[in-house]
Design an enzyme around this catalytic site. Sequence first.
Site, PDB file in Angstrom:
ATOM      1  N   LYS A  95      21.965  56.273 -16.628  1.00 13.70           N
ATOM      2  CA  LYS A  95      23.367  56.675 -16.586  1.00 13.70           C
ATOM      3  C   LYS A  95      23.882  56.607 -18.019  1.00 13.70           C
ATOM      4  O   LYS A  95      23.957  55.537 -18.618  1.00 13.70           O
ATOM      5  CB  LYS A  95      24.198  55.768 -15.685  1.00 13.70           C
ATOM      6  CG  LYS A  95      25.661  56.209 -15.620  1.00 13.70           C
ATOM      7  CD  LYS A  95      26.535  55.228 -14.870  1.00 13.70           C
ATOM      8  CE  LYS A  95      27.993  55.694 -14.941  1.00 13.70           C
ATOM      9  NZ  LYS A  95      28.928  54.670 -14.424  1.00 13.70           N
ATOM     10  N   GLY A 156      37.857  51.332 -13.391  1.00 10.85           N
ATOM     11  CA  GLY A 156      38.484  50.116 -12.903  1.00 10.85           C
ATOM     12  C   GLY A 156      39.959  50.219 -12.583  1.00 10.85           C
ATOM     13  O   GLY A 156      40.591  49.217 -12.242  1.00 10.85           O
ATOM     14  N   ALA A 182      34.197  56.399 -11.222  1.00 10.16           N
ATOM     15  CA  ALA A 182      35.331  55.724 -11.868  1.00 10.16           C
ATOM     16  C   ALA A 182      36.658  56.060 -11.199  1.00 10.16           C
ATOM     17  O   ALA A 182      36.945  57.214 -10.877  1.00 10.16           O
ATOM     18  CB  ALA A 182      35.411  56.063 -13.352  1.00 10.16           C
ATOM     19  N   ASN A 204      32.346  50.474  -7.922  1.00 11.45           N
ATOM     20  CA  ASN A 204      32.022  49.120  -8.360  1.00 11.45           C
ATOM     21  C   ASN A 204      33.229  48.203  -8.196  1.00 11.45           C
ATOM     22  O   ASN A 204      33.269  47.338  -7.325  1.00 11.45           O
ATOM     23  CB  ASN A 204      31.527  49.141  -9.811  1.00 11.45           C
ATOM     24  CG  ASN A 204      31.036  47.790 -10.300  1.00 11.45           C
ATOM     25  OD1 ASN A 204      30.516  47.696 -11.403  1.00 11.45           O
ATOM     26  ND2 ASN A 204      31.167  46.720  -9.531  1.00 11.45           N
ATOM     27  N   THR A 205      34.250  48.412  -9.032  1.00 10.94           N
ATOM     28  CA  THR A 205      35.393  47.498  -9.062  1.00 10.94           C
ATOM     29  C   THR A 205      36.039  47.316  -7.705  1.00 10.94           C
ATOM     30  O   THR A 205      36.345  46.188  -7.296  1.00 10.94           O
ATOM     31  CB  THR A 205      36.443  48.000 -10.074  1.00 10.94           C
ATOM     32  OG1 THR A 205      35.847  48.049 -11.377  1.00 10.94           O
ATOM     33  CG2 THR A 205      37.649  47.076 -10.112  1.00 10.94           C
TER      34      THR A 205
END
Length: 256
Positions: A95, A156, A182, A204-205
């Site tokens: 990535k 995030g 994102a 993720n976040t």
Amino acid sequence: MLRIADKTFDSHLFTGTGKFASSQLMVEAIRASGSQLVTLAMKRVDLRQHNDAILDPLIAAGVTLLPNTSGAKTAEEAIFAAHLAREALGTNWLKLEIHPDARWLLPDPIETLKAAETLVQQGFVVLPYCGADPVLCKRLEEVGCAAVMPLGAPIGSNQGLETRAMLEIIIQQATVPVVVDAGIGVPSHAAQALEMGADAVLVNTAIAVADDPVNMAKAFRLAVDAGLLARQSGPGSRSHFAHATSPLTGFLEASA
């Protein structure tokens, strides 16, 4: 089934490994998500240790690792990090992330394209994190990237699909998988991305910082499945006008 380069995945949900309270919680959440492709920042892995607290549990979980170049500010730094990752992990999957400004973490389009072209020539399977720029995504595709990963919103931020209009163009013109990366903050954002035609999302976040990361991971898994199923089912088209679901006057005419 999702195919990227030489690999196929049953899950259309990719996950990250940052911000979890512990490596055990990270692995539990990843398993709950059903994700088969997991990103890993090389700067968080201690390659000097025989038993790394992040890497070893991921290997044991049997997921495909996607090392990233997070922290790189130039193409040269990203290329250097890519070679370290390939040597350390034995994978040519990468990535590509280049964001020179630590405050906004927005990807540098010029450096990203430059690095992507070089890395593809060097035998890497490159999945670049990039802005939601249809022209840039097409250029990345043309230099040989295996997929493109345009952002929905800043990393995030949990803002969702703020770049929706551009994402729709990217998806429409792409001939490689599009992974929305994102900014996805809640499961409904992920469902919307799949509904609009994205091949996958990377989260993720939103999972890691939830009060209950494991259940949030399950929620994202269900949302991605729902979004994909909705798209495959052929949703009705939008309209500016009302359309009755049943006759409005038939019962009056019948009783006249």
